[in-house]
Design a protein around this motif. Structure first.
Motif, PDB file in Angstrom:
ATOM      1  N   ALA A 104       4.429  13.215   0.277  1.00 20.24           N
ATOM      2  CA  ALA A 104       3.257  12.356   0.482  1.00 20.24           C
ATOM      3  C   ALA A 104       3.151  11.317  -0.636  1.00 20.24           C
ATOM      4  CB  ALA A 104       1.988  13.207   0.540  1.00 20.24           C
ATOM      5  N   PRO A 105       3.899  10.203  -0.528  1.00 15.77           N
ATOM      6  CA  PRO A 105       3.817   9.184  -1.576  1.00 15.77           C
ATOM      7  C   PRO A 105       2.413   8.596  -1.632  1.00 15.77           C
ATOM      8  CG  PRO A 105       4.923   8.293   0.340  1.00 15.77           C
ATOM      9  CD  PRO A 105       4.704   9.759   0.606  1.00 15.77           C
ATOM     10  N   ASP A 106       1.965   8.310  -2.852  1.00 14.06           N
ATOM     11  CA  ASP A 106       0.622   7.723  -2.979  1.00 14.06           C
ATOM     12  C   ASP A 106       0.634   6.429  -3.774  1.00 14.06           C
ATOM     13  OD1 ASP A 106       1.073   8.679  -5.525  1.00 14.06           O
ATOM     14  OD2 ASP A 106      -0.619  10.053  -5.540  1.00 14.06           O
ATOM     15  N   ARG A 107       1.816   5.910  -4.083  1.00 10.02           N
ATOM     16  CA  ARG A 107       1.914   4.644  -4.815  1.00 10.02           C
ATOM     17  C   ARG A 107       3.292   4.027  -4.585  1.00 10.02           C
ATOM     18  NH1 ARG A 107       1.150   7.709 -10.242  1.00 10.02           N
ATOM     19  NH2 ARG A 107       0.198   9.039  -8.726  1.00 10.02           N
ATOM     20  N   SER A 108       3.386   2.743  -4.878  1.00  7.73           N
ATOM     21  CA  SER A 108       4.655   2.030  -4.810  1.00  7.73           C
ATOM     22  C   SER A 108       4.969   1.456  -6.185  1.00  7.73           C
ATOM     23  CB  SER A 108       4.589   0.889  -3.793  1.00  7.73           C
ATOM     24  OG  SER A 108       4.480   1.396  -2.485  1.00  7.73           O
TER      25      SER A 108
END
Length: 128
Positions: A104-108
């Motif tokens: 679950a990525p929450d940033r780039s």
């Protein structure tokens, strides 16, 4: 239950405890694109000392003096990334997880290097 992952051929595997995850994000830098062949790469940052290699040891490649990337010696699949300015963690490719759907990525990261046709689909950049 451990989080596990592997290369394409399964010869090189890795494992870590879920509580060792420090962050989950997407990177669009040119270096990650060229190392993976993908326009965006999902990463899981894991605390050093809380993960291990299993099976065939990976090959290590210094893409810069301060960066080490690991990949399978049999199939060539990229597996991990370590950089000197984050000495206490190793980053594993989320796509190599055995259950990437749990990622679950929450940033780039490095959105300034994103390909123009991808930029509209990215998560918000990491806060300064």
């Amino acid at each position: 239950m451990e989080t596990t992952g592997r290369c394409l051929c399964g010869e090189t595997r890795f494992a870590f405890e879920p509580d060792a995850v420090l962050w989950q994000g997407l990177c669009t830098c040119e270096s990650c694109r060229r190392a993976s062949g993908a326009p965006v790469v999902g990463w899981v940052g894991v605390r050093n000392g809380a993960w291990r290699w299993e099976g065939r040891a990976p090959r290590r490649y210094r893409s810069r003096p301060d960066v080490e990337r690991c990949f399978c010696t049999q199939c060539g699949a990229p597996l991990s990334y370590a950089v000197a300015n984050y000495p206490d963690e190793t980053h594993f490719l989320a796509a190599q997880l055995d259950h990437p759907e749990r990622y679950a990525p929450d940033r780039s990261y490095h959105t300034d290097e994103a390909l123009p046709w991808l930029a509209a689909h990215l998560l918000p950049p990491e806060a300064p």
